[in-house]
Write an enzyme that holds these catalytic residues in place. Structure first.
Site, PDB file in Angstrom:
ATOM      1  N   THR A 154      -5.585   4.518   3.325  1.00  0.00           N
ATOM      2  CA  THR A 154      -6.093   5.153   2.214  1.00  0.00           C
ATOM      3  C   THR A 154      -5.570   4.264   0.937  1.00  0.00           C
ATOM      4  O   THR A 154      -6.120   3.099   0.673  1.00  0.00           O
ATOM      5  CB  THR A 154      -5.688   6.507   1.786  1.00  0.00           C
ATOM      6  OG1 THR A 154      -4.076   6.643   2.405  1.00  0.00           O
ATOM      7  CG2 THR A 154      -6.511   7.620   2.963  1.00  0.00           C
ATOM      8  N   LYS A 180      -0.865   5.414   9.310  1.00  0.00           N
ATOM      9  CA  LYS A 180      -0.965   5.007   8.128  1.00  0.00           C
ATOM     10  C   LYS A 180      -0.382   5.923   7.149  1.00  0.00           C
ATOM     11  O   LYS A 180       0.310   7.112   7.626  1.00  0.00           O
ATOM     12  CB  LYS A 180      -2.373   5.589   7.723  1.00  0.00           C
ATOM     13  CG  LYS A 180      -3.060   6.965   8.119  1.00  0.00           C
ATOM     14  CD  LYS A 180      -2.765   7.840   6.838  1.00  0.00           C
ATOM     15  CE  LYS A 180      -3.303   7.416   5.583  1.00  0.00           C
ATOM     16  NZ  LYS A 180      -2.954   8.286   4.490  1.00  0.00           N
ATOM     17  N   THR A 191       5.019  12.395   9.835  1.00  0.00           N
ATOM     18  CA  THR A 191       4.541  11.950   8.477  1.00  0.00           C
ATOM     19  C   THR A 191       3.040  11.244   8.833  1.00  0.00           C
ATOM     20  O   THR A 191       2.859  10.572   9.713  1.00  0.00           O
ATOM     21  CB  THR A 191       5.500  11.157   7.718  1.00  0.00           C
ATOM     22  OG1 THR A 191       5.109  10.956   6.482  1.00  0.00           O
ATOM     23  CG2 THR A 191       5.712   9.742   8.499  1.00  0.00           C
ATOM     24  N   GLU A 277       3.756   4.034  -2.089  1.00  0.00           N
ATOM     25  CA  GLU A 277       2.744   3.769  -3.141  1.00  0.00           C
ATOM     26  C   GLU A 277       3.421   3.032  -4.248  1.00  0.00           C
ATOM     27  O   GLU A 277       4.477   3.712  -4.886  1.00  0.00           O
ATOM     28  CB  GLU A 277       1.983   5.046  -3.643  1.00  0.00           C
ATOM     29  CG  GLU A 277       0.976   5.518  -2.677  1.00  0.00           C
ATOM     30  CD  GLU A 277       0.251   6.818  -2.892  1.00  0.00           C
ATOM     31  OE1 GLU A 277      -0.723   6.909  -2.541  1.00  0.00           O
ATOM     32  OE2 GLU A 277       0.913   7.706  -3.733  1.00  0.00           O
ATOM     33  N   ASN A 403      -1.327   7.271  -8.682  1.00  0.00           N
ATOM     34  CA  ASN A 403      -1.554   8.777  -8.547  1.00  0.00           C
ATOM     35  C   ASN A 403      -2.168   9.514  -9.658  1.00  0.00           C
ATOM     36  O   ASN A 403      -2.816  10.735  -9.547  1.00  0.00           O
ATOM     37  CB  ASN A 403      -0.315   9.438  -8.201  1.00  0.00           C
ATOM     38  CG  ASN A 403       0.159   9.240  -6.556  1.00  0.00           C
ATOM     39  OD1 ASN A 403      -0.481   9.904  -5.670  1.00  0.00           O
ATOM     40  ND2 ASN A 403       1.140   8.359  -6.249  1.00  0.00           N
ATOM     41  N   SER A 408     -10.549   8.832  -8.260  1.00  0.00           N
ATOM     42  CA  SER A 408     -11.624   7.876  -8.652  1.00  0.00           C
ATOM     43  C   SER A 408     -11.913   6.617  -7.572  1.00  0.00           C
ATOM     44  O   SER A 408     -11.328   6.360  -6.852  1.00  0.00           O
ATOM     45  CB  SER A 408     -11.107   7.410 -10.166  1.00  0.00           C
ATOM     46  OG  SER A 408     -10.095   6.637  -9.810  1.00  0.00           O
TER      47      SER A 408
END
Length: 408
Positions: A154, A180, A191, A277, A403, A408
């Site tokens: 992702t 992932k 996780t 991230e 985040n 979007s």
């Protein structure tokens, strides 16, 4: 026992094939969004799942399937971009994915593990999956493991695959997997999405025991942002094609397999931490000198999930007081006046705390050490022999950017 890292990921073990493609769930046609793993033989299987009260529909369906088959499986079908969670028709869609895969593979739908990852609360369109599952199955091959690893990504910036080879009962055996995960990671079971395969012959009961125990000291010790996902799952399939005598008791062979599984899960955990991230640094916290392992785990996780500590690491600031603060509010029993802390990286190691108090150190030297992209926080509680590790990443500006517009 030596474990040799090899290529092949989730298809490194004998008898496993995989594939991935873009079916249209992700509008970026360069990114795969549908993946499949298949074993030529029936497998003993095991899984662990999220403890979040909100559970993705695929988890509910997979649990039912493994209960129905007595923990047997032959395939995995997984999609990204849409989590299929909090939808009225979620279980129906997840079951349909299994039926579509089973039809193309010539197996029972109950033998399929299903998983999804992506945005929560949006209806999963089944039509793109139905339109492409035949092509997906037709392209199954051991060399397509990377396409499957790409399909589960992702916000990940790179695919995560690990495989190790070793000898068991005179046979060459392999454990491999793909994972992932980049955000919404603070597990209390496993996780993200993680799929592991092995050609070792081992009973379902022991493969479940090994998985549950190793998840406790690997995936459960990972925290990116403090949020436990609704879709977290780790599954493992063992087809026995290595030809070893089936492991059915906790003997020496079981311990070797258990260590091999640890090598795979631990290394994938570190990959997940490195790819948090917006992350610029992988953080590994080792707690030693603990009275018991549970205390070591609690303290290590308390430090690794601290937002203030994570920010300090981003700023390359040796603000060790934030580490002691996180150690101090850990829900465990120990004497804080015996605690010592060192910060380390490839550029060296520096002591910042002894007996619960600060010690003099060079800020310039600390800055050099913290300038690396892998930072090690070594904490000695000084009151026992147990130890544990936890993994995470720094907290950067980019985390908020990612985040702020995730849908979007």
């Amino acid at each position: 026992m030596e474990f040799t890292r090899i290529d092949g990921g989730v298809c490194a073990a004998k008898g496993f094939q995989a594939n991935g493609l873009n079916c249209g769930l992700n509008p970026d046609r360069n990114k795969n969004d549908l993946g499949m793993i298949f074993s030529t033989e029936i497998c003993n299987a095991a899984a662990v799942y999220t403890t979040n009260k909100v559970k993705g529909a695929p988890i509910l369906v997979t649990k039912k399937h493994l209960e129905t088959t007595g923990k047997k499986a032959r395939a995995v079908i997984v999609n990204s971009k849409n989590a299929n969670t909090c939808n009225a028709d979620g279980e129906e869609k997840a079951q349909k994915m299994c039926e579509l895969a089973a039809k193309e593979l010539g197996i029972s739908a109950d033998e399929v593990i299903v998983a999804s990852t992506g945005v929560i609360g949006q209806i999963l369109p089944i039509e793109p999956i139905a339109d492409h599952v035949k092509e997906l199955a037709a392209g199954l091959a051991p060399e397509n493991h990377d396409k499957a690893a790409n399909a589960i990504m992702t916000t990940d910036t790179f695919p995560k695959e690990v495989a190790v080879q070793f000898t068991l009962d005179g046979k060459t055996c392999t454990v491999g997997g793909m994972a992932k995960g980049s955000g919404m990671i603070h597990p209390n079971m496993a996780t993200t999405l993680n799929f592991v395969t092995t050609d070792v012959a081992i009973s379902s009961e022991l493969i479940q025991k090994a998985l549950s125990e190793i998840v406790k000291v690997t995936y459960n010790c990972l925290s990116i942002d403090g949020d436990t996902s609704t879709n977290d799952m780790v599954s493992i399939m063992a087809n026995g094609l290595a030809g070893n005598t089936e492991i059915s008791e906790e003997n020496e062979e079981y311990e070797i397999f258990r260590k091999a599984l640890y090598e795979v899960l631990m290394n994938m955990t570190k990959m997940l931490a490195k790819d948090g991230e917006g992350a610029s640094k992988m953080l590994e916290c080792t707690v030693s000198g603990a009275p018991d392992q549970d205390t070591a785990i609690i303290v290590a996780k308390s430090v690794i999930r601290s937002p203030l500590f994570k920010c300090a690491m981003f700023g390359e600031d040796a603000n060790w007081g934030r580490i002691l603060c996180a150690v101090g509010y850990a829900d465990a029993d120990f004497d804080i006046t015996k605690v010592g802390v060192d910060l380390a990286s490839a550029k060296g190691s520096i002591a910042v705390c002894r007996n619960g108090s600060g010690v003099e150190f060079s800020e310039d030297e600390a800055k050099v050490i913290l300038g690396e992209d892998e930072i090690y926080i070594n904490i000695d509680l000084g009151q026992g022999e147990a130890s544990a590790k936890a993994w995470g990443c720094d907290l950067t500006y980019d985390y908020v950017k990612i985040n702020g517009d995730y849908r979007s």
